[in-house]
Scaffold this active site. Structure first.
Site, mmCIF file in Angstrom:
data_model
loop_
_atom_site.group_PDB
_atom_site.id
_atom_site.type_symbol
_atom_site.label_atom_id
_atom_site.label_comp_id
_atom_site.label_asym_id
_atom_site.label_seq_id
_atom_site.Cartn_x
_atom_site.Cartn_y
_atom_site.Cartn_z
ATOM 1 N N ASP A 357 -27.408 31.405 -12.289
ATOM 2 C CA ASP A 357 -26.924 32.125 -11.226
ATOM 3 C C ASP A 357 -26.109 31.027 -10.340
ATOM 4 O OD1 ASP A 357 -29.453 31.169 -10.312
ATOM 5 O OD2 ASP A 357 -29.475 32.285 -8.436
ATOM 6 N N GLU A 358 -25.357 31.624 -9.750
ATOM 7 C CA GLU A 358 -24.540 30.930 -8.457
ATOM 8 C C GLU A 358 -24.198 29.633 -8.933
ATOM 9 O OE1 GLU A 358 -26.316 33.435 -4.867
ATOM 10 O OE2 GLU A 358 -27.329 31.724 -5.388
#
Length: 582
Positions: A357-358
């Protein structure tokens, strides 16, 4: 003019009549339940048979070791259920009308019919997959019957199903107000039950804040009370590396918050074994290639942009740092890391979460092996990274899990075996399942439990007006009613719905620690536990509120410092309409 008043009086009388006996409030609600009005008692002398043989049990019994035995798991389940019934039970004063408990609970002076025997029959044979199943590989169904004469029986296909039945059995009983006597007023009882979703979990973040092992074990216990079956441990992040890796001891020696704030191999094994013995599969996550900055303290050669400023330009929260994507020293490092951790995970889990993620593409301007934020350059490097990393996981006999950005935002191709954890909402789930991906939902609009409690960031005077009154990014607070309203399969086709394996409540710990985790999780996670065990379709918050309030008292009695559902006025008499908005 008289008719409305008559109806009101009749309604009040009906409410009082129904309130004379507390509703049998199994949580999560079973698929099917029928009850009666006879009183039965139970004590610590319960005799238990398992598949026709006497099952000796003692309070406090805990199976040991990494070799799991069906009879040992059942024996531990019986010991915990009986502890809940006769040692950590509660007097249900809040379920009766004001001052009526003593006049309506069963008399201690009358003849008592006791439940003296519990016969447990397991029709199937457990395999290794029973204890670390992929979604759909274990049958958790059960039947539970208690007749008016006190004969109790459980039938299940697996030992996991037996554990779920024992939890329901433990919720049949209350403690008497005049001493250590335990009863149900609802015999005969007949329950037929099975879960709606295969994946019913909690994400527990031990990297933003450090949690003692006992805190994790206590959460596992609470999950078992709610018939949840996955604990996802987010083990590392840019803020700290508490997970000890014997092959790379420098990671925790330099990356933990302090001496002693780390999890040894023995700690990890204890957590995993404790979970399995309660029918809960532990899933470990080491987030990559983002959320990896802390490794720069011991291995700066593999991390790009460690603690770069301003951090908001390079990562979701400080300190920044991502794995370099074109650095030849990364693969040997990850080989060593995974060769250490995966053999310690694979005996207890079918999955390993690789994160994803991210990932901030601006960070790769700071990566000397990339030097650009151009997605045309970065995505092929991410694809190569994921292919190699998932190959490591599969080689260990595990199925990879990822956050949804990997396929959805970065356009990285992943295997059909990979399970995607989605947090960005219903549209994201619809898109992923339309492409044939298996998904678990952690929709932040409903199931992020850290939300709505205010910013954990600090703001200088220059930013005061911009950020005042300092809400966090995912406000509002997700109360249990909102959590209970969420349907992970809403607006999906039948084929898409099959791909939603379940969900997880997320307890990101930037502003949570051991002192607050119980109140953050419970009873809000209980609401999701019922959504995932027995979809609330056809039930209302009015019906659920009294059961949840009762279950909350069981959590408190069992040592879980759960938050409240509502004040006792809304609970007394088991009359959910007392606090209904009119």
């Amino acid at each position: 003019m008289l008719l409305p008043n008559c109806r009101g009086v009749f309604g009040l009388l009906l409410s009082l009549l129904l309130a004379s006996t507390p509703v049998l409030a199994i949580w999560p609600a079973p698929s099917s339940i029928s009850t009666g009005e006879s009183t039965l008692w139970i004590g610590s002398g319960l005799s238990v048979t398992y598949n026709g043989k006497i099952l000796p049990w003692t309070f406090g019994y805990e199976p040991k070791g990494s070799k799991f035995s069906s009879s040992e798991i059942v024996k531990g389940g019986v010991a915990r259920a009986m502890k809940s019934i006769v040692q950590t039970n509660f007097v249900p004063w809040m379920l009766y009308n004001r001052m009526e408990l003593e006049t309506t609970e069963p008399s201690l002076l009358k003849y008592k019919t006791y439940i003296t025997h519990l016969d447990i029959t397991q029709s199937g044979t457990d395999t290794s997959k029973t204890f670390k199943p992929l979604a759909g590989e274990v049958d958790e169904s059960y039947t539970l019957n208690v007749d008016k004469s006190g004969k109790a029986s459980i039938k299940a296909v697996s030992s996991t199903g037996v554990l779920r039945a024992l939890e329901s059995f433990s919720q049949l009983f209350f403690q008497h107000s005049k001493g250590p006597f335990f009863y149900t007023k609802s015999a005969p009882v007949s329950i037929t039950d099975k879960p709606e979703y295969d994946h019913r979990g909690v994400l527990f973040d031990v990297s933003r804040s450090f949690f003692p092992v006992d805190s994790i074990l206590r959460t596992i216990d609470a999950m078992a009370y709610n018939k949840m079956n996955r604990i996802h441990i987010h083990a590392t992040d840019s803020q700290s590396w508490p997970l000890e890796i014997p092959a790379l001891p420098e990671l925790h020696q330099k990356g933990a918050y302090a001496q002693g704030k780390s999890y040894s191999p023995a700690d990890l094994a204890k957590i995993q074994q404790y979970a399995i013995n309660r029918g809960i599969q532990p899933i470990i996550e080491i987030d990559t290639p983002g959320h990896f900055g802390i490794a720069a303290l011991s291995h700066p050669e593999i991390v790009a942009g460690w603690d770069s400023a301003p951090w908001s330009a390079y990562c979701a929260e400080p300190p920044c740092g991502q794995i370099r994507l074109n650095e030849p020293r990364v693969d040997p490092f990850l080989d060593k890391l995974m060769n250490d951790i995966l053999p310690r995970v694979s005996p207890y889990s079918a999955y390993f979460h690789t994160g994803g993620d991210e990932v901030n593409f601006n960070m790769y301007n700071l990566d000397p092996t990339v030097g650009t934020n151009d997605s045309a350059v970065i995505v092929p490097l991410l694809q190569k990274f994921i292919d190699k990393h998932h190959a490591r996981v599969r080689k260990a006999g595990l199925v990879p899990m990822v956050w949804e950005e990997i396929p959805a935002d970065y356009n990285v191709t992943i295997g059909k075996d990979v399970v995607i954890q989605s947090w960005l909402g219903d549209e994201a789930i619809a898109s992923l399942t339309a492409k044939g991906h298996k998904v678990i939902s952690s929709n932040y609009n409903y199931w992020y439990l850290d939300c709505g409690r205010g910013q954990w960031l600090n703001f200088g005077q220059a930013e005061f007006d911009t950020f005042y009154p300092f809400p966090d990014w995912c406000s509002p607070y997700k109360n249990w009613r909102l959590i209970y309203s969420y349907n992970p399969r809403a607006n999906l086709t039948a084929e898409q719905a099959k791909l939603v394996l379940g969900g997880e409540l997320a307890a990101w710990s930037e502003s949570i620690d051991d002192a607050t985790i119980d109140d953050i999780l419970w009873p809000r996670a209980s609401a999701a536990g019922e959504v995932l065990w027995s979809s609330p379709e056809g039930r209302t918050q009015l019906e659920a509120s009294t059961r949840l309030a009762e279950f909350r008292e069981r959590l408190i009695a069992r040592g879980i410092k759960s938050g409240t559902v509502h004040m006792p006025y809304c609970t007394q008499g088991s009359n959910s309409t007392a606090c209904q908005y009119l």
